[in-house]
Design a protein around this motif. Structure first.
Motif, mmCIF file in Angstrom:
data_model
loop_
_atom_site.group_PDB
_atom_site.id
_atom_site.type_symbol
_atom_site.label_atom_id
_atom_site.label_comp_id
_atom_site.label_asym_id
_atom_site.label_seq_id
_atom_site.Cartn_x
_atom_site.Cartn_y
_atom_site.Cartn_z
ATOM 1 N N VAL A 107 13.002 25.395 29.323
ATOM 2 C CA VAL A 107 12.847 24.258 28.414
ATOM 3 C C VAL A 107 11.364 24.058 28.148
ATOM 4 O O VAL A 107 10.544 24.108 29.073
ATOM 5 N N SER A 108 11.018 23.795 26.897
ATOM 6 C CA SER A 108 9.638 23.478 26.583
ATOM 7 C C SER A 108 9.295 22.107 27.165
ATOM 8 O O SER A 108 10.131 21.207 27.207
ATOM 9 N N SER A 109 8.052 21.932 27.632
ATOM 10 C CA SER A 109 7.660 20.689 28.302
ATOM 11 C C SER A 109 7.825 19.464 27.408
ATOM 12 O O SER A 109 8.115 18.375 27.894
ATOM 13 N N GLY A 145 2.433 35.633 22.248
ATOM 14 C CA GLY A 145 3.532 35.043 23.003
ATOM 15 C C GLY A 145 3.444 33.528 23.037
ATOM 16 O O GLY A 145 2.536 32.935 22.454
ATOM 17 N N PHE A 146 4.408 32.904 23.713
ATOM 18 C CA PHE A 146 4.340 31.459 23.900
ATOM 19 C C PHE A 146 4.879 31.134 25.286
ATOM 20 O O PHE A 146 5.381 32.004 25.997
ATOM 21 N N PHE A 147 4.744 29.873 25.676
ATOM 22 C CA PHE A 147 5.050 29.479 27.048
ATOM 23 C C PHE A 147 6.168 28.430 27.080
ATOM 24 O O PHE A 147 6.362 27.674 26.127
ATOM 25 N N THR A 148 6.852 28.420 28.192
ATOM 26 C CA THR A 148 7.920 27.450 28.397
ATOM 27 C C THR A 148 7.985 27.122 29.889
ATOM 28 O O THR A 148 7.345 27.786 30.713
ATOM 29 N N GLY A 188 24.537 38.559 28.807
ATOM 30 C CA GLY A 188 25.942 38.658 29.159
ATOM 31 C C GLY A 188 26.685 37.367 28.873
ATOM 32 O O GLY A 188 26.089 36.341 28.513
ATOM 33 N N PRO A 189 28.015 37.381 29.021
ATOM 34 C CA PRO A 189 28.827 36.183 28.791
ATOM 35 C C PRO A 189 28.362 35.018 29.662
ATOM 36 O O PRO A 189 27.956 35.190 30.812
ATOM 37 N N GLY A 190 28.397 33.821 29.099
ATOM 38 C CA GLY A 190 27.980 32.628 29.815
ATOM 39 C C GLY A 190 26.576 32.181 29.497
ATOM 40 O O GLY A 190 26.194 31.059 29.820
ATOM 41 N N ASN A 191 25.797 33.023 28.836
ATOM 42 C CA ASN A 191 24.448 32.632 28.457
ATOM 43 C C ASN A 191 24.476 31.871 27.128
ATOM 44 O O ASN A 191 25.418 32.007 26.338
ATOM 45 N N PHE A 192 23.418 31.117 26.880
ATOM 46 C CA PHE A 192 23.421 30.249 25.695
ATOM 47 C C PHE A 192 21.989 29.981 25.255
ATOM 48 O O PHE A 192 21.017 30.229 25.983
ATOM 49 N N VAL A 193 21.863 29.441 24.056
ATOM 50 C CA VAL A 193 20.592 28.966 23.511
ATOM 51 C C VAL A 193 20.879 27.643 22.818
ATOM 52 O O VAL A 193 21.917 27.470 22.166
ATOM 53 N N ALA A 222 12.451 25.228 16.195
ATOM 54 C CA ALA A 222 13.651 24.419 16.407
ATOM 55 C C ALA A 222 14.281 24.677 17.766
ATOM 56 O O ALA A 222 15.208 23.994 18.174
ATOM 57 N N LEU A 223 13.748 25.652 18.494
ATOM 58 C CA LEU A 223 14.295 26.035 19.788
ATOM 59 C C LEU A 223 14.054 24.933 20.821
ATOM 60 O O LEU A 223 12.948 24.399 20.932
ATOM 61 N N VAL A 224 15.093 24.601 21.596
ATOM 62 C CA VAL A 224 14.996 23.575 22.636
ATOM 63 C C VAL A 224 15.009 24.205 24.021
ATOM 64 O O VAL A 224 14.126 23.964 24.849
ATOM 65 N N ALA A 225 16.021 25.015 24.316
ATOM 66 C CA ALA A 225 16.169 25.590 25.652
ATOM 67 C C ALA A 225 17.117 26.774 25.589
ATOM 68 O O ALA A 225 17.815 26.984 24.597
ATOM 69 N N TRP A 226 17.125 27.543 26.675
ATOM 70 C CA TRP A 226 18.085 28.634 26.791
ATOM 71 C C TRP A 226 18.304 28.947 28.261
ATOM 72 O O TRP A 226 17.488 28.590 29.130
ATOM 73 N N SER A 227 19.406 29.599 28.561
ATOM 74 C CA SER A 227 19.713 29.968 29.941
ATOM 75 C C SER A 227 18.787 31.086 30.393
ATOM 76 O O SER A 227 18.386 31.947 29.601
#
Length: 487
Positions: free
Chosen positions: A372-374, A400-403, A475-480, A437-442
């Protein structure tokens, strides 16, 4: 072992004891003051619809003896015996109250407590002092109430101006005073309860929303009789305390001219109108009060880290301390833009958090990780590990960028602008997200490359008008998670 309870805290009785037989002891130390300590048996609408469940020194027992006044004993100023399994289903709450008989105010109380005893062992105690009050002459001390088929205990500690009569009116009852008669005596009337306006059956008003400022039906056409002692209850109901031989109900303070006289029963308009905003039922840990507000129940040994300035309210005892990020983490944060300005919240009670009406989402981690971005983080459990992670990619600014990456067992509260969408990440087809627009990802989702450049509609002079997208695969179960807003 006694469970120490803070003001506004709530707990299931089953967490204190498995017994349905409870002893409730009340202690108030205030030199020169005399207190009337009572128990109100209230119905589902928080009203004293049956005055036989008003337990005080002149009516020390309920009809089926499930609630009994025992008197002063064992260092307690007053005590009650309650058989929870025998309390009628029509009684939803038992409210312990204390009022000052005569002059005085609750701020003069040197110390006080309500304790719960089961099987001869004290299992819970709510302690307080007069420092929590000011000019109040009455206080709602604690509640035993039903919730989802079980009994719970709440440390209330809510004071308000007024005496016993004010309490009765607050709960929908009325004290009938003696009317002046011949020189030889006075006529008496049987005690009765004033029936309040019938509310909408779908409306449930919590005890915390009930205030003494809302009068209960007093006919304007009949002036109040002179203050006098109310009629005695049947001879079998003998006083248990020697504070007063007969019930004494006196005005809370000198009568002040009222701006108007209410005529007939007054509808609780403000209460009804605001019911939909009432506090959600208590739960352990994190809970969403609404889309833009979260509540965390503080307990000993469980602290949270929250964005500085995000506290909007709290109940009970809460301590807020500046959380130092340390020299190394501060340096990394300054270099990467992933710096969190946090405060550490501890204590016992409930704290409400929000940030500029952002949409809030409670994300629970069970040994997994999330990136997640701060600027999207509102709060998280102090036990979670968090570190800065760099996402490399050709074409991204500065390569690149940081999270922030959170790992462990606990909760992260994530902010978004608007209602987000959670997209599944699979090996194929790939999922792309605009970096703005990205918030978070697994954590298990692999960031592959950047997508082609496109022209942004928010272009202005001096702006490159470019946006970058990231490709996710996993793999299955991951998300954005993507929000409907480009930061």
């Amino acid at each position: 072992m006694t469970r120490e309870l803070a003001k506004a805290s709530r707990i299931r009785v089953a967490e204190l004891t498995s017994s349905a037989e409870l002893y409730l002891g009340v202690h108030l130390a205030a030199p020169g003051l005399v207190f009337d300590i009572s128990c109100f048996g209230l119905d589902a609408d928080e009203r004293l619809s049956d005055d036989r469940y008003f337990i005080f020194f002149n009516q020390p027992e309920s009809p089926e003896s499930s609630i009994r006044l025992l008197g002063a004993q064992g260092g307690d100023s007053e005590s009650f015996q309650v058989a929870l399994d025998q309390v009628p289903a029509s009684i939803h709450k038992l409210s312990l109250t204390a009022t000052i008989d005569g002059d005085g105010r609750m701020s003069q109380v040197a110390s006080g407590y309500v304790r719960v005893v089961a099987g001869g062992t004290e299992v819970g105690r709510y302690a307080f002092t007069g420092a929590e009050f000011s000019t109040e002459r009455a206080v709602m001390l604690a509640d035993l109430y039903r919730r989802n088929g079980e009994w719970r205990f709440a440390a209330v500690g809510q004071g308000f101006d007024g005496g016993l009569q004010a309490l009765l009116e607050n709960f929908g009852g009325e004290v009938l005073e003696d009317e002046a008669g011949d020189a030889g005596g006075a006529t008496t009337a049987e005690p009765q309860a004033v029936q309040p306006p019938v509310p909408d059956p779908t409306v449930v008003i919590p005890a915390q929303a009930v205030t003494a400022a809302m009068p209960v039906g007093v006919p304007a056409a009949v002036p109040p009789p002179p203050p006098a002692a109310p009629a005695p209850f049947p001879p079998s109901a003998q006083p248990v305390t020697s504070a007063q031989p007969t019930p004494s109900v006196t005005p809370a303070s000198p009568v002040q001219p009222a701006p108007f006289e209410p005529s007939g029963p007054q509808p609780a308009g403000a209460k009804i109108s605001l019911t939909k905003y009432a506090e959600v039922p208590e739960q352990v840990g994190w809970v969403k009060q609404n889309a833009n507000l979260v509540r965390f129940t503080l307990t000993k040994g469980h602290e949270v880290l929250a964005l500085q300035g995000s506290m909007v309210a709290y109940q009970g005892r809460a301590d807020f301390a500046y959380e130092s990020s340390g020299m190394l983490r501060k340096l990394v944060g300054n270099l990467t833009g992933q710096q969190l300005k946090l405060m550490r919240v501890s204590g016992e009670g409930q704290v409400f958090l929000a940030d500029e009406a952002s949409d809030l989402h409670v994300v629970r981690l069970e040994g997994d990780s999330i990136c997640v971005s701060s600027d999207r983080v509102l709060a998280f459990d102090a036990g979670l590990e968090h570190e800065v992670r760099r996402i490399e990619g050709e074409g991204l600014p500065h390569g690149g960028f940081f999270t922030l990456q959170f790992s462990g067992h606990g909760t992260v509260v994530v902010k978004t602008n608007g209602i987000p969408v959670v997209l599944p990440v699979t090996p194929a087809p790939e999922t792309y997200a605009d970096v703005h627009a990205l918030v978070a990802w697994s954590r298990g989702a692999q960031v592959i490359t950047t997508a082609p450049v496109r022209i942004r509609r928010s272009a202005y002079a001096g702006h490159a008008a470019e946006s970058y997208s990231l490709q996710f695969r996993g793999g299955p179960g991951n998300f954005v998670i993507v929000q409907p807003f480009e930061v």
